[in-house]
Design an enzyme around this catalytic site. Structure first.
Site, PDB file in Angstrom:
ATOM      1  N   LYS A  43     -28.963  19.594  13.950  1.00  0.00           N
ATOM      2  CA  LYS A  43     -29.728  20.517  14.760  1.00  0.00           C
ATOM      3  C   LYS A  43     -30.047  19.922  16.132  1.00  0.00           C
ATOM      4  CE  LYS A  43     -32.362  21.791  10.667  1.00  0.00           C
ATOM      5  NZ  LYS A  43     -33.738  21.738  10.100  1.00  0.00           N
ATOM      6  N   GLY A  44     -30.023  18.603  16.202  1.00  0.00           N
ATOM      7  CA  GLY A  44     -30.584  17.886  17.335  1.00  0.00           C
ATOM      8  C   GLY A  44     -30.110  18.292  18.718  1.00  0.00           C
ATOM      9  N   GLU A  99     -23.835  15.900  21.497  1.00  0.00           N
ATOM     10  CA  GLU A  99     -24.746  15.251  20.544  1.00  0.00           C
ATOM     11  C   GLU A  99     -26.082  14.975  21.207  1.00  0.00           C
ATOM     12  OE1 GLU A  99     -25.713  14.452  17.788  1.00  0.00           O
ATOM     13  OE2 GLU A  99     -24.361  13.290  16.562  1.00  0.00           O
ATOM     14  N   ASP A 100     -27.128  14.918  20.396  1.00  0.00           N
ATOM     15  CA  ASP A 100     -28.428  14.540  20.935  1.00  0.00           C
ATOM     16  C   ASP A 100     -28.475  13.035  21.213  1.00  0.00           C
ATOM     17  OD1 ASP A 100     -28.305  13.883  18.236  1.00  0.00           O
ATOM     18  OD2 ASP A 100     -30.234  14.765  17.708  1.00  0.00           O
ATOM     19  N   ASP A 103     -26.552   6.577  17.697  1.00  0.00           N
ATOM     20  CA  ASP A 103     -27.256   5.377  17.238  1.00  0.00           C
ATOM     21  C   ASP A 103     -26.219   4.366  16.753  1.00  0.00           C
ATOM     22  OD1 ASP A 103     -28.918   3.492  16.151  1.00  0.00           O
ATOM     23  OD2 ASP A 103     -30.006   4.833  14.832  1.00  0.00           O
ATOM     24  N   LYS A 131     -28.442   4.609  21.879  1.00  0.00           N
ATOM     25  CA  LYS A 131     -29.157   3.358  21.604  1.00  0.00           C
ATOM     26  C   LYS A 131     -28.163   2.229  21.821  1.00  0.00           C
ATOM     27  CE  LYS A 131     -32.424   5.417  18.414  1.00  0.00           C
ATOM     28  NZ  LYS A 131     -32.960   5.475  17.034  1.00  0.00           N
ATOM     29  N   VAL A 151     -36.918   8.172  18.690  1.00  0.00           N
ATOM     30  CA  VAL A 151     -37.370   9.121  19.704  1.00  0.00           C
ATOM     31  C   VAL A 151     -37.362  10.549  19.184  1.00  0.00           C
ATOM     32  CG1 VAL A 151     -36.804   7.711  21.720  1.00  0.00           C
ATOM     33  CG2 VAL A 151     -35.031   9.129  20.680  1.00  0.00           C
ATOM     34  N   ARG A 163     -39.576  18.397  17.292  1.00  0.00           N
ATOM     35  CA  ARG A 163     -38.293  18.819  17.848  1.00  0.00           C
ATOM     36  C   ARG A 163     -38.431  19.561  19.174  1.00  0.00           C
ATOM     37  NH1 ARG A 163     -33.625  18.409  15.082  1.00  0.00           N
ATOM     38  NH2 ARG A 163     -33.967  18.580  12.860  1.00  0.00           N
TER      39      ARG A 163
END
Ligand code: IMP
Ligand code: MG
Length: 174
Positions: A43-44, A99-100, A103, A131, A151, A163
């Site tokens: 969902k990000g 993408e949000d 990582d 990151k 975050v 969110r």
């Protein structure tokens, strides 16, 4: 209970400025190449995708895919799972995965490999955050590099909380 809001890491203004720059870059890179497909990872990425897509000056279509990795809050489960596939064929299409945050890079690698096998004209990656300490990967369009912190906001959550904060905030361990 009144909860303290997460501390600001990246402000609304900073995000808006960077989104403008990325959209301008994408528009210029794909100028004259026909319609691109922005493939948001749910969902990000939903807010980032909404903002990027509205600033592009080139033809684009919007699609979504959903994967899951962090099953419970912020602990990676180790395996990426496809939760919802793209509705349209990506064959012959110029795809940008939106993408949000990157990582470990697991999710984006999984998606790139899976989508490559379907014969797109091209695949590029666009992420708001990375990151940077963990992976030294090339992201075609990147918003900001950040440190090793959890975050939230602008689409990102912590166990579904925060969110829709308008800025990127940091979750401090209690
Ligand atoms: P990766 O597979 O380890 O690169 O993780 C990427 C996915 O994990 C992202 O698409 C996010 O959904 C989630 N994620 C990783 N770090 C954060 C964070 O700090 N806040 C919110 N979501 C995160
Ligand atoms: Mg995500």
């Amino acid at each position: 209970m009144i909860r303290k809001l997460p501390e600001t890491l990246i402000s609304e203004e900073q995000i808006a400025k960077r989104v403008d720059e990325i959209a301008a870059q994408i528009s210029s890179d794909y100028e004259g190449k026909g319609e691109i497909m922005l493939l948001g990872v749910l969902k990000g990425a939903f807010i980032f995708l909404a903002d990027i897509s509205r600033r592009l000056t080139i033809p684009r279509s919007i699609e979504f895919i959903a994967v899951s990795n962090y099953e419970h809050g912020s602990v990676p489960s180790g395996a990426v799972r496809l939760v919802m596939d793209v509705r349209e064929s990506i064959q012959g299409r110029h795809v940008i995965i939106v993408e949000d945050i990157i990582d470990t890079g697991q999710t984006i690698h999984y998606l790139i490999e899976m989508l490559k096998s379907r014969g797109p004209a091209s695949i590029k990656t666009c992420a708001l955050l990375h990151k940077t300490h963990k992976t030294d990967m090339d992201i075609d369009y990147l918003g900001f590099g950040i440190g090793d912190e959890w975050v939230v906001g602008y689409g990102l959550d912590f166990a579904e909380h925060d969110r829709t904060l308008p800025y990127i905030g940091v979750v401090k361990p209690e």
